[in-house]
Structure formats: structure tokens, C-alpha cells
Design an enzyme around this catalytic site. Structure first.
Site, short mmCIF file in Angstrom:
data_model
loop_
_atom_site.label_atom_id
_atom_site.label_comp_id
_atom_site.label_asym_id
_atom_site.label_seq_id
_atom_site.Cartn_x
_atom_site.Cartn_y
_atom_site.Cartn_z
N CYS A 110 -8.42 -4.92 -10.04
CA CYS A 110 -7.97 -3.87 -10.96
C CYS A 110 -7.48 -2.71 -10.09
O CYS A 110 -8.28 -2.05 -9.43
CB CYS A 110 -9.15 -3.46 -11.83
SG CYS A 110 -8.77 -2.23 -13.06
N CYS A 138 -5.44 0.74 6.29
CA CYS A 138 -5.57 2.20 6.39
C CYS A 138 -6.77 2.73 5.62
O CYS A 138 -6.97 3.93 5.56
CB CYS A 138 -4.29 2.89 5.94
SG CYS A 138 -4.04 2.86 4.16
N CYS A 161 0.85 -1.19 0.00
CA CYS A 161 0.00 0.00 0.00
C CYS A 161 0.89 1.24 0.00
O CYS A 161 1.80 1.36 0.82
CB CYS A 161 -0.88 -0.01 1.25
SG CYS A 161 -1.84 1.49 1.47
N CYS A 211 -7.39 -0.85 1.08
CA CYS A 211 -6.42 -1.41 2.02
C CYS A 211 -7.14 -1.67 3.35
O CYS A 211 -7.77 -0.77 3.90
CB CYS A 211 -5.27 -0.42 2.22
SG CYS A 211 -4.13 -0.93 3.52
N CYS A 247 0.19 3.26 3.53
CA CYS A 247 0.62 2.79 4.86
C CYS A 247 1.71 1.73 4.80
O CYS A 247 2.27 1.37 5.83
CB CYS A 247 -0.56 2.26 5.67
SG CYS A 247 -1.11 0.62 5.18
#
Ligand SMILES: [Zn+2]
Length: 136
Positions: free
Chosen positions: A123, A102, A51, A99, A54
Site C-alpha cells: 500500500c 535511500c 522512488c 526504499c 532517489c
């Protein structure tokens, strides 16, 4: 490179100073980068995609495949790393992926397209993730 729980921003203003304007628009305002523009569309480098907000591990390069849709596509995510949310904006019935750590926007997940045996396509906006190439 992963933020600890106490380091995670609590407000959108805190995110805004951490991220570039384009990262903020996609990750925190559920924007979409234009197709074929992201840095990871055709990337085959082995590694793990984290991510960008985070640092949590989200996708593995082994699950990345060529969907020819213009965005990086994965037929699986690291278990528990991604959460799915129904998204009925733009007159379409889609499933948003974020995510799990976060709550930043990653993209959408589609099923039943027949691209791979798992029949699932995450995607993902390139700008929502960062590839950490495998060492050695
Ligand atoms: Zn995150």
C-alpha cells in the site's frame, strides 16, 4: 533520473531542499497522504514506478491492482528494491516499507487479505513514487 550513490543526500536538511514540503512529510517523516487523493490511485498506465526521492525502480505496473483502499496497491515489488520494517505505531502491528536505496518511506505492506493470488498488498503513497510510462 536515478541519483548516483554520491548524489544521495546524507542529512534530512539536504532532503528538505530537494523535496516539496508534502513529499518530505511522507517520504522522510513517514507521513501518509489522505486516501483517494494521490495521483496514481486509479492509474493503469504501463510502466515502472520509481522512488520519488532517489529515482530507484520500485514497482511495476503489471503488479498494480485495484484494492479500493484509496492508495496505489501492488502485490509485488521489484526484487530487493523495498525493505520491510516492523511498525507498531498507532496501536497497530504493521510492516512499513521503505526504499532500500535511500531509506525513504513508501507505505505499508499487508498479507493475507486475499486480493490477489500472491496475497500481498504493498500500500503505497502516490507521492512517494513517480511513474515512468513505458516507451512505445
Ligand atoms: Zn529511494
Amino acid at each position: 533520473m536515478s541519483l548516483s550513490e554520491s548524489e544521495l543526500p546524507r542529512t534530512e536538511d539536504e532532503w528538505r531542499v530537494r523535496l516539496s514540503p508534502e513529499e518530505f512529510r511522507v517520504l522522510r517523516e513517514a507521513g501518509t497522504e489522505p486516501p483517494w487523493t494521490g495521483e496514481y490511485v486509479d492509474t493503469k498506465t504501463p510502466g515502472v514506478y520509481h522512488c520519488r526521492a532517489c529515482g530507484a525502480e520500485l514497482f511495476r505496473s503489471e503488479d498494480k491492482f485495484d484494492s479500493h483502499c484509496g492508495w496505489p496497491s501492488f502485490d509485488d515489488a521489484i526484487p530487493g528494491a523495498v525493505k520491510e520494517i516492523p511498525d507498531n505505531t498507532l496501536g497497530m502491528r504493521r510492516t512499513e516499507i521503505r526504499c532500500a536505496r535511500c531509506d525513504s518511506h513508501l507505505g505499508h505492506v499487508f498479507e493475507g487479505e486475499g486480493f490477489t493470488p500472491k496475497d500481498t498488498r504493498h500500500c503505497v503513497n502516490s507521492i512517494s513514487v513517480r511513474l515512468e510510462p513505458k516507451q512505445g
